[in-house]
Design a protein around this motif. Sequence first.
Motif, PDB file in Angstrom:
ATOM      1  N   THR A 166       0.839  -1.193   0.000  1.00  0.00           N
ATOM      2  CA  THR A 166       0.000   0.000   0.000  1.00  0.00           C
ATOM      3  C   THR A 166       0.877   1.247   0.000  1.00  0.00           C
ATOM      4  O   THR A 166       0.733   2.109  -0.864  1.00  0.00           O
ATOM      5  N   ASN A 167       1.785   1.354   0.954  1.00  0.00           N
ATOM      6  CA  ASN A 167       2.643   2.539   1.081  1.00  0.00           C
ATOM      7  C   ASN A 167       4.113   2.131   1.040  1.00  0.00           C
ATOM      8  O   ASN A 167       4.543   1.290   1.816  1.00  0.00           O
ATOM      9  N   ARG A 168       4.871   2.759   0.133  1.00  0.00           N
ATOM     10  CA  ARG A 168       6.308   2.455   0.010  1.00  0.00           C
ATOM     11  C   ARG A 168       7.081   3.749   0.219  1.00  0.00           C
ATOM     12  O   ARG A 168       6.748   4.781  -0.366  1.00  0.00           O
ATOM     13  N   VAL A 169       8.129   3.678   1.073  1.00  0.00           N
ATOM     14  CA  VAL A 169       8.946   4.845   1.413  1.00  0.00           C
ATOM     15  C   VAL A 169      10.406   4.528   1.112  1.00  0.00           C
ATOM     16  O   VAL A 169      10.881   3.431   1.415  1.00  0.00           O
ATOM     17  N   PHE A 170      11.109   5.512   0.536  1.00  0.00           N
ATOM     18  CA  PHE A 170      12.553   5.417   0.335  1.00  0.00           C
ATOM     19  C   PHE A 170      13.192   6.601   1.054  1.00  0.00           C
ATOM     20  O   PHE A 170      12.846   7.755   0.779  1.00  0.00           O
ATOM     21  N   THR A 171      14.119   6.322   1.965  1.00  0.00           N
ATOM     22  CA  THR A 171      14.841   7.371   2.672  1.00  0.00           C
ATOM     23  C   THR A 171      16.319   7.261   2.328  1.00  0.00           C
ATOM     24  O   THR A 171      16.945   6.219   2.578  1.00  0.00           O
ATOM     25  N   PHE A 172      16.848   8.315   1.753  1.00  0.00           N
ATOM     26  CA  PHE A 172      18.258   8.374   1.344  1.00  0.00           C
ATOM     27  C   PHE A 172      19.019   9.174   2.384  1.00  0.00           C
ATOM     28  O   PHE A 172      18.641  10.292   2.707  1.00  0.00           O
ATOM     29  N   THR A 173      20.104   8.593   2.912  1.00  0.00           N
ATOM     30  CA  THR A 173      20.812   9.217   4.034  1.00  0.00           C
ATOM     31  C   THR A 173      22.165   9.807   3.671  1.00  0.00           C
ATOM     32  O   THR A 173      22.814  10.396   4.519  1.00  0.00           O
ATOM     33  N   GLY A 174      22.605   9.646   2.432  1.00  0.00           N
ATOM     34  CA  GLY A 174      23.902  10.189   2.032  1.00  0.00           C
ATOM     35  C   GLY A 174      23.862  11.697   1.870  1.00  0.00           C
ATOM     36  O   GLY A 174      22.806  12.302   1.695  1.00  0.00           O
ATOM     37  N   ALA A 175      25.012  12.320   1.920  1.00  0.00           N
ATOM     38  CA  ALA A 175      25.105  13.777   1.755  1.00  0.00           C
ATOM     39  C   ALA A 175      25.312  14.104   0.284  1.00  0.00           C
ATOM     40  O   ALA A 175      26.190  13.555  -0.371  1.00  0.00           O
ATOM     41  N   THR A 214       6.675   7.616  -1.140  1.00  0.00           N
ATOM     42  CA  THR A 214       7.315   8.770  -0.503  1.00  0.00           C
ATOM     43  C   THR A 214       8.818   8.632  -0.647  1.00  0.00           C
ATOM     44  O   THR A 214       9.378   7.566  -0.393  1.00  0.00           O
ATOM     45  N   ILE A 215       9.460   9.740  -1.045  1.00  0.00           N
ATOM     46  CA  ILE A 215      10.913   9.779  -1.176  1.00  0.00           C
ATOM     47  C   ILE A 215      11.430  10.847  -0.230  1.00  0.00           C
ATOM     48  O   ILE A 215      11.031  12.018  -0.334  1.00  0.00           O
ATOM     49  N   ASN A 216      12.284  10.444   0.713  1.00  0.00           N
ATOM     50  CA  ASN A 216      12.873  11.367   1.684  1.00  0.00           C
ATOM     51  C   ASN A 216      14.349  11.569   1.361  1.00  0.00           C
ATOM     52  O   ASN A 216      15.111  10.604   1.306  1.00  0.00           O
ATOM     53  N   LEU A 217      14.736  12.826   1.147  1.00  0.00           N
ATOM     54  CA  LEU A 217      16.130  13.187   0.899  1.00  0.00           C
ATOM     55  C   LEU A 217      16.640  13.888   2.147  1.00  0.00           C
ATOM     56  O   LEU A 217      16.051  14.859   2.609  1.00  0.00           O
ATOM     57  N   THR A 218      17.742  13.387   2.712  1.00  0.00           N
ATOM     58  CA  THR A 218      18.265  13.951   3.956  1.00  0.00           C
ATOM     59  C   THR A 218      19.755  14.230   3.808  1.00  0.00           C
ATOM     60  O   THR A 218      20.389  13.783   2.860  1.00  0.00           O
ATOM     61  N   ASN A 219      20.313  14.953   4.733  1.00  0.00           N
ATOM     62  CA  ASN A 219      21.767  15.130   4.868  1.00  0.00           C
ATOM     63  C   ASN A 219      22.446  15.771   3.667  1.00  0.00           C
ATOM     64  O   ASN A 219      23.219  15.137   2.963  1.00  0.00           O
ATOM     65  N   ASN A 261      -0.414   4.745 -10.029  1.00  0.00           N
ATOM     66  CA  ASN A 261      -1.599   5.534  -9.700  1.00  0.00           C
ATOM     67  C   ASN A 261      -1.629   5.906  -8.223  1.00  0.00           C
ATOM     68  O   ASN A 261      -2.688   6.156  -7.665  1.00  0.00           O
ATOM     69  N   ALA A 262      -0.488   5.935  -7.548  1.00  0.00           N
ATOM     70  CA  ALA A 262      -0.418   6.247  -6.119  1.00  0.00           C
ATOM     71  C   ALA A 262      -0.067   7.718  -5.927  1.00  0.00           C
ATOM     72  O   ALA A 262       0.380   8.398  -6.859  1.00  0.00           O
ATOM     73  N   ASN A 263      -0.254   8.206  -4.724  1.00  0.00           N
ATOM     74  CA  ASN A 263       0.204   9.554  -4.380  1.00  0.00           C
ATOM     75  C   ASN A 263       1.726   9.539  -4.307  1.00  0.00           C
ATOM     76  O   ASN A 263       2.305   8.625  -3.736  1.00  0.00           O
ATOM     77  N   LEU A 264       2.355  10.564  -4.873  1.00  0.00           N
ATOM     78  CA  LEU A 264       3.812  10.687  -4.858  1.00  0.00           C
ATOM     79  C   LEU A 264       4.187  11.908  -4.038  1.00  0.00           C
ATOM     80  O   LEU A 264       3.720  13.021  -4.314  1.00  0.00           O
ATOM     81  N   THR A 265       5.039  11.704  -3.017  1.00  0.00           N
ATOM     82  CA  THR A 265       5.510  12.787  -2.166  1.00  0.00           C
ATOM     83  C   THR A 265       7.024  12.758  -2.108  1.00  0.00           C
ATOM     84  O   THR A 265       7.615  11.691  -1.908  1.00  0.00           O
ATOM     85  N   ALA A 266       7.649  13.918  -2.286  1.00  0.00           N
ATOM     86  CA  ALA A 266       9.094  14.045  -2.124  1.00  0.00           C
ATOM     87  C   ALA A 266       9.355  15.039  -1.016  1.00  0.00           C
ATOM     88  O   ALA A 266       8.844  16.156  -1.034  1.00  0.00           O
TER      89      ALA A 266
END
Length: 189
Positions: A114-123, A157-162, A177-182
């Motif tokens: 249902t919900n897939r998240v990617f969190t990137f931690t590199g600078a 959801t795509i999370n960009l950090t650091n 067809n899903a909601n896309l959030t960055a």
Amino acid sequence: TDMVAGTNLQILDPAGKIVAEVVKPAGAGDTVTFNGDNGGNDTLVVDFVNGSPVPGGGLTFDGLNGNDTLSLQNGTATNVTHTLIDGDTGNVSVDGGVVNYTNLAPVIDNLSVTNRVFTFTGAGETVILDASGSLDNRIDSDQSELVDFTNPSGSLTINLTNGSDTLNIRGLDAAFNANLTANGDADDT
């Protein structure tokens, strides 16, 4: 080929023959670690066909050297979160069951989610999202492992950090067809 299936943990040879089988640890802190063949091309298949095979303390796969793959398959989950730490290290949480990995290339996420998240931690990463993978979509970064994945039904959801990161969306699977959030920091593009 290493394989995890159902309530038992199984190790199979390339022909699919079971070479070892143990009962999955049931304790909250119990962990299982698979180490690949040093220099060989190994695949760990985490098979959710009979429910989550991930023990309470998590599952770890160290591919050591070679072209090593983590494959998640035959399951349905509400939330799948990929945390990408560096070029070959990260973890995947499937409804709270955590699979840690290191020394891999690539991750194949073939779960119905249902919900897939990617969190990137590199600078200062450059992240690319497109439909070029072996499944519906692929996400990759110049500082983390690539992941091929199926379309989520609810959200991506795509999370960009650091640091100063860049997200390039080069297209998605035609059936996406899903909601896309960055989400990112003030200096991300």
